[in-house]
Design an enzyme around this catalytic site. Structure first.
Site, PDB file in Angstrom:
ATOM      1  N   GLY A  11      -2.140   4.195  -7.526  1.00 16.73           N
ATOM      2  CA  GLY A  11      -2.546   4.191  -8.939  1.00 16.73           C
ATOM      3  C   GLY A  11      -1.450   4.580  -9.910  1.00 16.73           C
ATOM      4  N   GLY A  13       1.674   3.433  -9.665  1.00 19.56           N
ATOM      5  CA  GLY A  13       2.722   2.405  -9.666  1.00 19.56           C
ATOM      6  C   GLY A  13       2.555   1.396 -10.793  1.00 19.56           C
ATOM      7  N   TYR A 138       7.241  -7.215   5.556  1.00 16.26           N
ATOM      8  CA  TYR A 138       6.243  -7.046   4.484  1.00 16.26           C
ATOM      9  C   TYR A 138       5.189  -8.145   4.580  1.00 16.26           C
ATOM     10  CZ  TYR A 138       4.798  -7.001  -0.527  1.00 16.26           C
ATOM     11  OH  TYR A 138       4.108  -6.963  -1.727  1.00 16.26           O
ATOM     12  N   PRO A 165      -1.209 -11.720  -6.030  1.00 15.31           N
ATOM     13  CA  PRO A 165      -0.474 -11.880  -7.287  1.00 15.31           C
ATOM     14  C   PRO A 165       0.905 -12.504  -7.064  1.00 15.31           C
ATOM     15  CG  PRO A 165      -1.104  -9.561  -6.896  1.00 15.31           C
ATOM     16  CD  PRO A 165      -1.281 -10.308  -5.608  1.00 15.31           C
ATOM     17  N   ASN A 167       4.985 -12.644  -8.813  1.00 15.33           N
ATOM     18  CA  ASN A 167       5.874 -11.528  -9.181  1.00 15.33           C
ATOM     19  C   ASN A 167       5.330 -10.799 -10.422  1.00 15.33           C
ATOM     20  OD1 ASN A 167       7.409 -13.221  -7.438  1.00 15.33           O
ATOM     21  ND2 ASN A 167       9.289 -12.282  -8.202  1.00 15.33           N
ATOM     22  N   VAL A 168       5.208  -9.481 -10.310  1.00 17.39           N
ATOM     23  CA  VAL A 168       4.635  -8.670 -11.395  1.00 17.39           C
ATOM     24  C   VAL A 168       5.763  -7.902 -12.090  1.00 17.39           C
ATOM     25  CG1 VAL A 168       2.830  -6.984 -11.935  1.00 17.39           C
ATOM     26  CG2 VAL A 168       2.719  -8.227  -9.769  1.00 17.39           C
TER      27      VAL A 168
HETATM   28  P1  NAP Z   1       4.957   0.434  -6.967  1.00 17.06           P
HETATM   29  O1  NAP Z   1       5.129   0.447  -8.445  1.00 17.06           O
HETATM   30  O2  NAP Z   1       6.135   0.629  -6.101  1.00 17.06           O
HETATM   31  O3  NAP Z   1       3.851   1.519  -6.598  1.00 17.06           O
HETATM   32  C1  NAP Z   1       3.562   1.792  -5.267  1.00 17.06           C
HETATM   33  C2  NAP Z   1       2.424   2.769  -5.238  1.00 17.06           C
HETATM   34  O4  NAP Z   1       2.113   3.034  -3.865  1.00 17.06           O
HETATM   35  C3  NAP Z   1       2.763   4.116  -5.892  1.00 17.06           C
HETATM   36  O5  NAP Z   1       1.632   4.569  -6.599  1.00 17.06           O
HETATM   37  C4  NAP Z   1       3.050   5.008  -4.689  1.00 17.06           C
HETATM   38  O6  NAP Z   1       2.760   6.362  -4.964  1.00 17.06           O
HETATM   39  C5  NAP Z   1       2.074   4.438  -3.674  1.00 17.06           C
HETATM   40  N1  NAP Z   1       2.473   4.753  -2.291  1.00 17.06           N
HETATM   41  C6  NAP Z   1       3.605   4.365  -1.645  1.00 17.06           C
HETATM   42  N2  NAP Z   1       3.638   4.887  -0.400  1.00 17.06           N
HETATM   43  C7  NAP Z   1       2.489   5.601  -0.259  1.00 17.06           C
HETATM   44  C8  NAP Z   1       1.945   6.391   0.788  1.00 17.06           C
HETATM   45  N3  NAP Z   1       2.578   6.539   1.970  1.00 17.06           N
HETATM   46  N4  NAP Z   1       0.758   6.994   0.574  1.00 17.06           N
HETATM   47  C9  NAP Z   1       0.108   6.852  -0.594  1.00 17.06           C
HETATM   48  N5  NAP Z   1       0.561   6.126  -1.626  1.00 17.06           N
HETATM   49  C10 NAP Z   1       1.746   5.511  -1.459  1.00 17.06           C
HETATM   50  O7  NAP Z   1       4.265  -0.918  -6.497  1.00 17.06           O
HETATM   51  P2  NAP Z   1       3.508  -2.026  -7.337  1.00 17.06           P
HETATM   52  O8  NAP Z   1       4.529  -3.022  -7.762  1.00 17.06           O
HETATM   53  O9  NAP Z   1       2.608  -1.396  -8.337  1.00 17.06           O
HETATM   54  O10 NAP Z   1       2.650  -2.728  -6.191  1.00 17.06           O
HETATM   55  C11 NAP Z   1       1.253  -2.511  -6.078  1.00 17.06           C
HETATM   56  C12 NAP Z   1       0.678  -3.554  -5.122  1.00 17.06           C
HETATM   57  O11 NAP Z   1       0.925  -4.869  -5.649  1.00 17.06           O
HETATM   58  C13 NAP Z   1       1.322  -3.531  -3.724  1.00 17.06           C
HETATM   59  O12 NAP Z   1       0.321  -3.689  -2.745  1.00 17.06           O
HETATM   60  C14 NAP Z   1       2.266  -4.715  -3.741  1.00 17.06           C
HETATM   61  O13 NAP Z   1       2.444  -5.216  -2.455  1.00 17.06           O
HETATM   62  C15 NAP Z   1       1.530  -5.677  -4.657  1.00 17.06           C
HETATM   63  N6  NAP Z   1       2.369  -6.673  -5.323  1.00 17.06           N
HETATM   64  C16 NAP Z   1       3.420  -6.289  -6.132  1.00 17.06           C
HETATM   65  C17 NAP Z   1       4.203  -7.263  -6.738  1.00 17.06           C
HETATM   66  C18 NAP Z   1       5.363  -6.896  -7.635  1.00 17.06           C
HETATM   67  O14 NAP Z   1       6.071  -7.834  -8.082  1.00 17.06           O
HETATM   68  N7  NAP Z   1       5.611  -5.647  -7.936  1.00 17.06           N
HETATM   69  C19 NAP Z   1       3.923  -8.635  -6.537  1.00 17.06           C
HETATM   70  C20 NAP Z   1       2.832  -8.988  -5.731  1.00 17.06           C
HETATM   71  C21 NAP Z   1       2.055  -7.997  -5.128  1.00 17.06           C
HETATM   72  P3  NAP Z   1       3.866   7.373  -5.620  1.00 17.06           P
HETATM   73  O15 NAP Z   1       4.537   6.631  -6.722  1.00 17.06           O
HETATM   74  O16 NAP Z   1       3.054   8.504  -6.074  1.00 17.06           O
HETATM   75  O17 NAP Z   1       4.821   7.702  -4.506  1.00 17.06           O
HETATM   76  P1  GDP Z   2      11.421 -12.315  -4.614  1.00 17.13           P
HETATM   77  O1  GDP Z   2      10.792 -13.027  -5.765  1.00 17.13           O
HETATM   78  O2  GDP Z   2      10.419 -11.829  -3.611  1.00 17.13           O
HETATM   79  O3  GDP Z   2      12.508 -13.134  -3.980  1.00 17.13           O
HETATM   80  O4  GDP Z   2      12.095 -10.972  -5.115  1.00 17.13           O
HETATM   81  P2  GDP Z   2      12.899 -10.510  -6.410  1.00 17.13           P
HETATM   82  O5  GDP Z   2      11.978 -10.089  -7.481  1.00 17.13           O
HETATM   83  O6  GDP Z   2      13.852  -9.495  -5.888  1.00 17.13           O
HETATM   84  O7  GDP Z   2      13.689 -11.801  -6.967  1.00 17.13           O
HETATM   85  C1  GDP Z   2      14.776 -12.286  -6.271  1.00 17.13           C
HETATM   86  C2  GDP Z   2      15.466 -13.424  -7.001  1.00 17.13           C
HETATM   87  O8  GDP Z   2      16.061 -12.964  -8.226  1.00 17.13           O
HETATM   88  C3  GDP Z   2      16.608 -13.965  -6.149  1.00 17.13           C
HETATM   89  O9  GDP Z   2      16.833 -15.338  -6.455  1.00 17.13           O
HETATM   90  C4  GDP Z   2      17.780 -13.112  -6.630  1.00 17.13           C
HETATM   91  O10 GDP Z   2      19.040 -13.727  -6.349  1.00 17.13           O
HETATM   92  C5  GDP Z   2      17.498 -13.073  -8.129  1.00 17.13           C
HETATM   93  N1  GDP Z   2      18.096 -11.936  -8.850  1.00 17.13           N
HETATM   94  C6  GDP Z   2      19.010 -12.036  -9.858  1.00 17.13           C
HETATM   95  N2  GDP Z   2      19.365 -10.813 -10.294  1.00 17.13           N
HETATM   96  C7  GDP Z   2      18.642  -9.917  -9.586  1.00 17.13           C
HETATM   97  C8  GDP Z   2      18.551  -8.491  -9.621  1.00 17.13           C
HETATM   98  O11 GDP Z   2      19.196  -7.785 -10.390  1.00 17.13           O
HETATM   99  N3  GDP Z   2      17.648  -7.911  -8.763  1.00 17.13           N
HETATM  100  C9  GDP Z   2      16.882  -8.643  -7.898  1.00 17.13           C
HETATM  101  N4  GDP Z   2      16.009  -8.025  -7.109  1.00 17.13           N
HETATM  102  N5  GDP Z   2      16.975 -10.001  -7.817  1.00 17.13           N
HETATM  103  C10 GDP Z   2      17.831 -10.624  -8.664  1.00 17.13           C
END
Ligand code: NAP
Ligand code: GDP
Length: 314
Positions: A11, A13, A138, A165, A167-168
């Site tokens: 929550g 993140g 992953y 989702p 990319n967020v």
């Molecule tokens: P995030 O900002 O890195 O947050 C991760 C969260 O998980 C944090 O609240 C962290 O808690 C918690 N966490 C990590 N390890 C834990 C553990 N061992 N026990 C309990 N809590 C733990 O990640 P996010 O980007 O919000 O991602 C949330 C979900 O969306 C994930 O399931 C991810 O796979 C999915 N998702 C993300 C993206 C993206 O682009 N970011 C895209 C598609 C799907 P603390 O911060 O308190 O350590």
């Molecule tokens: P993905 O979408 O799961 O591949 O993960 P990312 O969000 O890390 O995006 C990766 C893509 O962005 C690749 O094509 C990288 O070469 C490009 N990229 C360019 N600049 C950056 C950077 O500063 N950080 C990351 N993570 N990726 C970058």
């Protein structure tokens, strides 16, 4: 409505904060929302997960907690990404079954789909082939959520489902350059380049294509999934627009009003070329849903980062 206690794992993140912000405009009577951090419980431990369920007795769970990272973090640690995410997912779903939780919504990602596939990818294609080699740890851990959801339904009649989702990005993202995703990484880099008078460096060729979703839009959609979506099958939560990394990097540069040199470091990996996902299923359910325009969402994220520079995660 019967009282609901909704636990949001992860929550604190990016996505959890997106839900918290989205809730401000759609609160419902009878819902108590609890946003958890890893400080509340280490979900990779079965006993601390159990203690958490004993403490809160949730009726609903949104399971976001995960080890999350960009392309470069995944390439370095496929084993940890698999092992820790598997543990968290199995612990959460097992406790949800034992404590009679009414519904669980868990989170997958469009980056876990098969690498060699036809486009657009849809929800039925999740298990049709190996994921991209850069993030197989992953990806397989996340795919097992779908396997668990179906088997808990079959064996225990549990109402567990999942979302996929794209990319967020948004406020409260992980802006770490080495471990984070592309948008927060580039926002961090452009701000440093502006401060130091150095070039803004984009990794790879800039040609890969991605769909992005603003964390607050995703928050609204997750709240809808929890309240309304009835299927065990996953649902893709992605915007319509597919843009190149170069396009998004230039949106970030413009949002930050960066005037200096822009460089592409073409010796760095590009990762998967594209992972175009269909949002047809979502559009069938919610034809009127309005995504925040990408430029607006990027501008808001850059502004948030600058205003929260001292405390932002990086
Ligand atoms: P995030 O900002 O890195 O947050 C991760 C969260 O998980 C944090 O609240 C962290 O808690 C918690 N966490 C990590 N390890 C834990 C553990 N061992 N026990 C309990 N809590 C733990 O990640 P996010 O980007 O919000 O991602 C949330 C979900 O969306 C994930 O399931 C991810 O796979 C999915 N998702 C993300 C993206 C993206 O682009 N970011 C895209 C598609 C799907 P603390 O911060 O308190 O350590
Ligand atoms: P993905 O979408 O799961 O591949 O993960 P990312 O969000 O890390 O995006 C990766 C893509 O962005 C690749 O094509 C990288 O070469 C490009 N990229 C360019 N600049 C950056 C950077 O500063 N950080 C990351 N993570 N990726 C970058």
């Amino acid at each position: 409505m019967e009282k609901r206690v909704i636990l949001v794992t992860g929550g604190t993140g990016l996505v959890g904060k997106g839900i918290e912000t989205a809730l401000e405009s759609c609160k419902e009577e009878g819902e108590e929302w609890i946003f958890l951090s890893s400080k509340d419980a280490d979900l990779s431990s079965e006993s601390s997960t159990m203690a958490l369920f004993e403490k809160y007795k949730p009726t609903h769970v949104i399971h976001l907690a995960a080890i999350v990272g960009g392309l470069f973090a995944n390439m370095k640690a496929n084993c940890d990404f698999f092992r820790l995410n598997m543990k968290m997912n199995t612990n959460i779903l097992e406790m949800a079954q034992k404590f009679n939780v009414k519904k669980v919504v868990s989170c997958m990602s469009t980056c876990i789909f098969p690498d060699k596939t036809t486009y657009p990818i849809d929800e039925t294609m999740l298990h049709n082939g190996p994921p991209h080699s850069s993030n197989y740890g992953y990806s397989y851990a996340k795919r097992m959520i779908d396997v668990l959801n179906r088997s808990y339904k079959e064996q225990y009649n549990c109402d567990f489902t999942s979302i996929i989702p794209c990319n967020v990005f948004g406020p409260h993202d992980n802006f770490n350059i080495q471990n984070g995703h592309v948008v927060p990484g580039l926002i961090n880099k452009v701000v440093e380049a502006q401060k130091n008078g150095t070039p803004f460096e984009i990794w790879g060729t800039g040609s890969p294509l991605r769909q992005f979703i603003y964390s607050i839009d995703l928050g609204k959609l997750i709240i809808w999934v929890l309240r309304e979506y009835k299927e065990v099958d996953p649902i893709i939560l992605a915007s319509d627009q597919e843009v190149s990394i170069k396009d998004v990097a230039f949106m970030i540069k413009d949002a930050a009003e960066f005037q200096g040199e822009v460089k592409f470091l073409t010796d760095k990996a590009d990762g998967q070329f594209k992972k175009t996902a269909s949002n047809d299923k979502l559009k069938c359910y919610l034809p009127q849903f309005q995504f925040t325009p990408l430029e607006t969402a990027i501008k808001e994220s850059v502004t948030w980062y600058k205003e929260n520079y001292a405390t932002a995660r990086r």
